[in-house]
Structures are given as structure tokens and as C-alpha cells.
Design a protein around this motif. Structure first.
Motif, PDB file in Angstrom:
ATOM      1  N   ALA A 199      -3.147   8.984  -3.498  1.00 45.08           N
ATOM      2  CA  ALA A 199      -1.913   9.718  -3.213  1.00 45.08           C
ATOM      3  C   ALA A 199      -1.444   9.505  -1.772  1.00 45.08           C
ATOM      4  N   LEU A 200      -2.345   9.136  -0.865  1.00 44.21           N
ATOM      5  CA  LEU A 200      -1.982   8.920   0.533  1.00 44.21           C
ATOM      6  C   LEU A 200      -1.648   7.462   0.831  1.00 44.21           C
ATOM      7  N   LEU A 201      -1.636   6.615  -0.192  1.00 38.51           N
ATOM      8  CA  LEU A 201      -1.343   5.192  -0.010  1.00 38.51           C
ATOM      9  C   LEU A 201      -0.036   4.826  -0.679  1.00 38.51           C
ATOM     10  N   LYS A 202       0.570   3.761  -0.200  1.00 40.21           N
ATOM     11  CA  LYS A 202       1.756   3.200  -0.844  1.00 40.21           C
ATOM     12  C   LYS A 202       1.529   1.701  -0.994  1.00 40.21           C
ATOM     13  N   SER A 203       2.285   1.082  -1.876  1.00 35.90           N
ATOM     14  CA  SER A 203       2.186  -0.364  -2.050  1.00 35.90           C
ATOM     15  C   SER A 203       3.181  -1.054  -1.139  1.00 35.90           C
ATOM     16  N   ARG A 204       2.714  -2.105  -0.503  1.00 34.99           N
ATOM     17  CA  ARG A 204       3.571  -2.893   0.374  1.00 34.99           C
ATOM     18  C   ARG A 204       3.257  -4.358   0.129  1.00 34.99           C
ATOM     19  N   LYS A 205       4.282  -5.167   0.068  1.00 35.68           N
ATOM     20  CA  LYS A 205       4.086  -6.582  -0.204  1.00 35.68           C
ATOM     21  C   LYS A 205       3.627  -7.295   1.066  1.00 35.68           C
ATOM     22  N   LEU A 206       2.386  -7.768   1.037  1.00 37.29           N
ATOM     23  CA  LEU A 206       1.803  -8.494   2.158  1.00 37.29           C
ATOM     24  C   LEU A 206       1.212  -9.786   1.629  1.00 37.29           C
ATOM     25  N   LEU A 207       1.480 -10.884   2.296  1.00 32.13           N
ATOM     26  CA  LEU A 207       0.961 -12.195   1.908  1.00 32.13           C
ATOM     27  C   LEU A 207       1.298 -12.538   0.463  1.00 32.13           C
ATOM     28  N   GLY A 208       2.494 -12.108   0.036  1.00 32.75           N
ATOM     29  CA  GLY A 208       2.967 -12.443  -1.298  1.00 32.75           C
ATOM     30  C   GLY A 208       2.375 -11.618  -2.419  1.00 32.75           C
ATOM     31  N   LYS A 209       1.660 -10.539  -2.097  1.00 35.15           N
ATOM     32  CA  LYS A 209       1.035  -9.712  -3.114  1.00 35.15           C
ATOM     33  C   LYS A 209       1.133  -8.248  -2.701  1.00 35.15           C
TER      34      LYS A 209
END
Length: 78
Positions: free
Chosen positions: A49-59
Motif C-alpha cells: 500500500a505504501l508503494l507505487k509502480s513507476r516505469k524504470l529501465l523499460g519495466k
């Protein structure tokens, strides 16, 4: 400043570490949402719940939300 070395020996039953606590430091959870994941940037384990997805290095990678520094400040105030 060397670390204090721990002497270990292999016991008759095959176990090596008597001083190591058994089990995992991450409690087993029954629901997937309550599990922890590590932040791709700072490496600290946080509830999902304290994390979000972020696109890094194409993933898409899990990272602290809103940022590692801000989240650490919020958690230290509590």
C-alpha cells in the motif's frame, strides 16, 4: 573496525547456525495486498500500500510513494 566474528560449526543434524533465529523476518500473510515488497530505488521493504509502480529501465518497478525520502520522513514522525 572489524566486525566481531561469530564462530559456527556444522552440527550432527546438519544445522550450522545455532545463534540465528529460525524463520523469515517477514511474517507470512494470508492476503496478497498485505505482503511487503522492496522498493527498487532504496531497497527497503514496505507494505504494498505504501508503494507505487513507476516505469524504470523499460519495466514497471515498485517504488516508494511519493518518494523514498518523503515516505521515510512521514514514517519517522509517527
Amino acid at each position: 573496525m572489524a566486525k566481531e566474528t561469530t564462530k559456527t560449526t556444522i552440527e550432527a543434524d546438519g544445522l550450522r547456525y545455532r545463534s540465528k533465529a529460525p524463520g523469515s523476518p517477514f511474517a507470512a500473510t494470508s492476503s496478497f495486498g498485505a505482503a511487503t515488497m522492496s522498493c527498487f530505488l532504496c531497497g527497503k521493504h514496505r507494505p504494498r500500500a505504501l508503494l507505487k509502480s513507476r516505469k524504470l529501465l523499460g519495466k514497471s518497478q515498485p517504488v516508494c510513494a511519493p518518494s523514498c525520502k518523503e515516505l521515510e520522513e512521514q514514517l519517522s514522525k509517527k
